[in-house]
Write a protein that holds these residues in place. Structure first.
Motif, PDB file in Angstrom:
ATOM      1  N   ALA A  32      45.112 -30.856 -33.345  1.00 15.26           N
ATOM      2  CA  ALA A  32      46.424 -30.750 -33.986  1.00 15.26           C
ATOM      3  C   ALA A  32      47.114 -32.102 -34.061  1.00 15.26           C
ATOM      4  O   ALA A  32      47.737 -32.456 -35.072  1.00 15.26           O
ATOM      5  N   LEU A  33      46.981 -32.910 -33.009  1.00 15.71           N
ATOM      6  CA  LEU A  33      47.601 -34.232 -33.017  1.00 15.71           C
ATOM      7  C   LEU A  33      46.905 -35.163 -34.002  1.00 15.71           C
ATOM      8  O   LEU A  33      47.554 -35.871 -34.787  1.00 15.71           O
ATOM      9  N   LEU A  34      45.588 -35.153 -33.959  1.00 14.64           N
ATOM     10  CA  LEU A  34      44.843 -36.063 -34.835  1.00 14.64           C
ATOM     11  C   LEU A  34      44.995 -35.711 -36.306  1.00 14.64           C
ATOM     12  O   LEU A  34      44.827 -36.584 -37.170  1.00 14.64           O
ATOM     13  N   ASP A  35      45.298 -34.481 -36.607  1.00 13.23           N
ATOM     14  CA  ASP A  35      45.449 -34.059 -37.998  1.00 13.23           C
ATOM     15  C   ASP A  35      46.834 -34.336 -38.561  1.00 13.23           C
ATOM     16  O   ASP A  35      47.108 -34.021 -39.727  1.00 13.23           O
ATOM     17  N   GLN A  36      47.712 -34.953 -37.757  1.00 17.83           N
ATOM     18  CA  GLN A  36      49.053 -35.268 -38.249  1.00 17.83           C
ATOM     19  C   GLN A  36      49.018 -36.477 -39.189  1.00 17.83           C
ATOM     20  O   GLN A  36      48.153 -37.342 -39.086  1.00 17.83           O
ATOM     21  N   GLU A  37      49.973 -36.515 -40.083  1.00 18.07           N
ATOM     22  CA  GLU A  37      50.078 -37.618 -41.040  1.00 18.07           C
ATOM     23  C   GLU A  37      50.378 -38.927 -40.313  1.00 18.07           C
ATOM     24  O   GLU A  37      51.190 -38.967 -39.387  1.00 18.07           O
ATOM     25  N   ILE A  38      49.694 -39.984 -40.739  1.00 16.82           N
ATOM     26  CA  ILE A  38      49.832 -41.301 -40.101  1.00 16.82           C
ATOM     27  C   ILE A  38      51.266 -41.822 -40.246  1.00 16.82           C
ATOM     28  O   ILE A  38      51.875 -41.748 -41.318  1.00 16.82           O
ATOM     29  N   LYS A  39      51.783 -42.372 -39.139  1.00 12.73           N
ATOM     30  CA  LYS A  39      53.068 -43.075 -39.154  1.00 12.73           C
ATOM     31  C   LYS A  39      52.805 -44.580 -39.090  1.00 12.73           C
ATOM     32  O   LYS A  39      51.875 -45.033 -38.399  1.00 12.73           O
ATOM     33  N   PRO A  40      53.582 -45.381 -39.813  1.00 11.91           N
ATOM     34  CA  PRO A  40      53.324 -46.830 -39.889  1.00 11.91           C
ATOM     35  C   PRO A  40      53.242 -47.525 -38.545  1.00 11.91           C
ATOM     36  O   PRO A  40      52.591 -48.566 -38.422  1.00 11.91           O
ATOM     37  N   ALA A  41      53.850 -46.948 -37.515  1.00 10.89           N
ATOM     38  CA  ALA A  41      53.861 -47.606 -36.198  1.00 10.89           C
ATOM     39  C   ALA A  41      52.459 -47.818 -35.638  1.00 10.89           C
ATOM     40  O   ALA A  41      52.238 -48.753 -34.867  1.00 10.89           O
ATOM     41  N   ILE A  42      51.489 -47.007 -36.045  1.00 11.46           N
ATOM     42  CA  ILE A  42      50.131 -47.159 -35.512  1.00 11.46           C
ATOM     43  C   ILE A  42      49.524 -48.489 -35.922  1.00 11.46           C
ATOM     44  O   ILE A  42      48.686 -49.055 -35.223  1.00 11.46           O
ATOM     45  N   TYR A  43      49.980 -49.023 -37.062  1.00 13.00           N
ATOM     46  CA  TYR A  43      49.403 -50.268 -37.570  1.00 13.00           C
ATOM     47  C   TYR A  43      49.934 -51.512 -36.862  1.00 13.00           C
ATOM     48  O   TYR A  43      49.509 -52.627 -37.159  1.00 13.00           O
ATOM     49  N   LYS A  44      50.853 -51.299 -35.914  1.00 14.11           N
ATOM     50  CA  LYS A  44      51.271 -52.425 -35.083  1.00 14.11           C
ATOM     51  C   LYS A  44      50.166 -52.828 -34.114  1.00 14.11           C
ATOM     52  O   LYS A  44      50.158 -53.949 -33.594  1.00 14.11           O
ATOM     53  N   ASP A  45      49.254 -51.884 -33.868  1.00 15.09           N
ATOM     54  CA  ASP A  45      48.091 -52.184 -33.010  1.00 15.09           C
ATOM     55  C   ASP A  45      47.079 -52.971 -33.839  1.00 15.09           C
ATOM     56  O   ASP A  45      46.635 -52.510 -34.885  1.00 15.09           O
TER      57      ASP A  45
END
Length: 616
Positions: free
Chosen positions: A274-287
């Motif tokens: 359920a978590l992995l299927d959520q829509e990407i938020k831009p904050a992940i790309y800070k990594d």
């Protein structure tokens, strides 16, 4: 000639902006100076790797070759440790593990975990120096034989664990305690996280919910999901219909869900999904590990992003050189005591793992390609035929001036004067003294060949064993050809390629060949070939250009060799056609094709100017 063990500054090697390819060859005495002809488990594979690495160098790449170290060089006191350079842009890095003594290849598995951990740490350090992740230190890893293959897939697995750990940490920040995430990251290499990231996400969340009895409580899963959605910067704000995000059907319909003891697994996997299927938020790309994937249009969910990141790390190509199933078939009639020592079953298990987790393969023979596909389930489109190449800098036409030493060598060995050699039609064969090479067929065919007074036959190869003795006996019974047929034994390296250049016809009656390297070497120089039908190179490359004879057919070889005795124009035309067909086996051509093949498998290896010039 021994190459100097140069003390290059390793940092200059790293900072060189050439694309970087990593090779691993792990058993025997692989290195800058290969002790061919005596060292155990050291031979054709080591020669192949060095020639391949030098071809990569000439094509504009830099190469690191990892090889087992920690023990002494062959018949030396000096330890195999640190680095040494094959060329300016090709370095050997010696990897400790398994102790301070030589280990035969059948027993090498005892060293692999230590070696893999050492290479992992080494690439981490070099990644830190370059300011990149360890999986970005090189463009691709190409491993050789099963032991190196295990090292390759194990490295990829570790890097995938690193990526999964980063993704899980980012997703669960704020929802799971820092202490729990820190412990999970520290222990990540004890698990195969990339095979079940959904489970580990769900497990961490459910454990954070504080109940040791969540196995029967679906409401605990909803509570954990709600906490995540309220605290993680990578989640959407929760609404009153939070349970719409849970795959209740999957949770309740699986057979495993009906078993109380297995419900923790099902609950964790469903929650993590359920978590992995959520829509990407831009904050992940800070990594920084995920930043580069932002440009892809198909990045919709965290699962999409994770899948692409894991796939991009796996740039491992395997070159088996031989396979356990093939060896086991060849040894099926040997005593059990011999087969036990060779550990074929253990090896086959390793090879299956490598095949399951590698996206690309190089087959050095047709038999290996066939076995990869039919025995190990490899997709045929993932396999490239990459046989041992021919170094055209060595195997070429030599001038009369260059061959003065060869003529003297032949005179010393046989008593034949240079002028007689030059005025004769020279037939040549070289291979080890083994019954399967059927050198006796060539001797008998030469005897039967009509009008052979103007022909000479030189046969190379050692050792002086029973096969050598039987050939000498045949010659001893044929007084009329003693001055025209000569057993040279081991031919010095400096003269071997010159003999290929000198000969007018290359002959081989071998009945067992994985490929037929000597025939390829002759063909690439432009020599006509008379070959048995058991030599793969002749069958696949020279089907129309060579004279191919049924194996063991003495009269057939006599006729074939006789056709080329008096017809110089035919020899020339056959040689030119053979050379045209064989040029694809030049090391640079083979290496270039492999790079192109790997890029078709999404390796994204930079194409150098030297490669692109040949692709136009």
């Amino acid at each position: 000639m021994e190459k100097n063990r140069s003390k290059h500054e390793p940092r200059s090697f790293l900072k060189n902006d050439r694309p970087h390819i990593c090779l691993i060859t792990n058993h025997g005495f692989g290195g800058v100076n290969i002790p061919i002809g005596g060292a155990p488990d050291t031979g054709g594979q080591n020669v192949y790797v060095n020639a391949y690495a030098e071809a990569l160098d000439r094509l504009g790449y830099k190469v690191t070759i990892y090889a087992r170290g920690g023990f002494a060089f062959y018949e030396e006191e000096k330890l195999r440790e640190g680095e040494e350079y094959l060329t300016e842009h090709v370095r050997y890095v010696y990897v400790p593990g398994g102790g301070d003594h030589f280990i035969r290849k059948e027993d090498i598995s005892v060293a692999l975990i230590e070696q893999m951990e050492w290479i992992y740490d080494h690439m981490n350090r070099e990644g830190d120096e370059l300011g990149c992740f360890p999986w970005q230190v090189c463009e691709a890893i190409n491993t050789h034989y099963w032991d190196a293959g295990i090292l390759g897939v194990s490295l990829v697995s570790r890097w995938q664990n690193d990526i999964c750990s980063r993704m899980i940490t980012r997703l669960l920040e704020g929802a799971v305690s820092h202490k729990a995430l820190e412990k999970f990251h520290k222990d990540r290499h004890f698990y195969f996280i990339s095979s079940a990231p959904d489970f580990y996400i769900g497990k961490l969340l459910l454990e954070e919910a504080g109940s040791e009895h969540y196995v029967n409580k679906e409401e605990v899963m909803l509570k954990a999901y709600q906490k995540w959605s309220e605290t993680s910067p990578l989640a959407d704000p929760v609404d009153e219909h939070i349970d719409k995000n849970i795959d209740w059907l999957n949770l309740r319909s699986t057979i495993a869900a009906e078993t109380m003891q297995l419900r923790p697994l099902i609950l964790a996997k469903v929650l993590g999904t359920a978590l992995l299927d959520q829509e990407i938020k831009p904050a992940i790309y800070k990594d920084e590990a995920f930043k580069r994937y932002r440009v892809y249009d198909d990045m919709m969910t965290y699962n999409d992003l994770l899948a692409r990141a894991l796939d991009s790390v796996n740039r491992h190509a395997w070159t088996p050189h031989s396979l356990g199933i093939i060896k086991e078939r060849n040894f099926r009639n040997k005593p059990k005591e011999i087969n036990r020592e060779l550990k074929f079953r253990e090896r086959r298990s390793h090879e299956r793992v490598i095949c399951d987790y590698s996206p690309a393969f190089a087959a050095t023979s047709y038999e290996i390609a066939e076995s990869l596909v039919t025995n190990l389930g490899v997709n045929i489109d993932d396999v490239l035929f990459f046989p041992p190449g021919v170094d055209t800098r060595i195997f070429r036409e030599y001038t009369e001036e260059e061959m003065k030493g060869l003529y003297q060598y032949l005179k010393d060995e046989t008593g034949v004067e240079p002028e007689r050699v030059k005025s004769s039609v020279v037939y040549f064969e070289t291979s080890r003294m083994d019954f399967t090479k059927r050198k006796d067929v060539l001797l008998k065919a030469f005897i039967e060949m009509e009008r052979n007074e103007k022909a000479l036959l030189f046969i190379g190869g050692g050792p002086e064993n029973d096969v050598f003795a039987s050939l000498s006996e045949i010659l001893g019974q044929q007084v009329e050809i003693r001055d025209r047929v000569f057993l040279l034994g081991f031919i010095p390296d400096e003269f071997l390629p010159m003999l290929f250049s000198l000969c007018d016809v290359y002959v081989s009656a071998s009945e067992m060949e994985g490929f037929g390297m000597s025939v390829a070497q002759a063909a690439i120089i432009g020599k006509p070939v008379v070959s048995s039908n058991k030599i793969p190179f002749s069958n696949f490359y020279l089907e129309e250009e060579a004279i191919i004879v049924q194996a063991g057919d003495v009269k057939g070889f006599a006729r074939g060799m006789g056709k080329l005795l008096t017809d110089g124009e035919k020899r020339k035309n056959m040689g030119e056609s053979s050379r045209e067909k064989a040029m694809g086996l030049d090391w640079e051509n083979l290496t270039r094709n492999f790079i192109v093949h790997l890029n078709k498998k999404n390796f994204d290896i930079p194409i150098t100017e030297q490669v692109s010039q040949k692709l136009i």
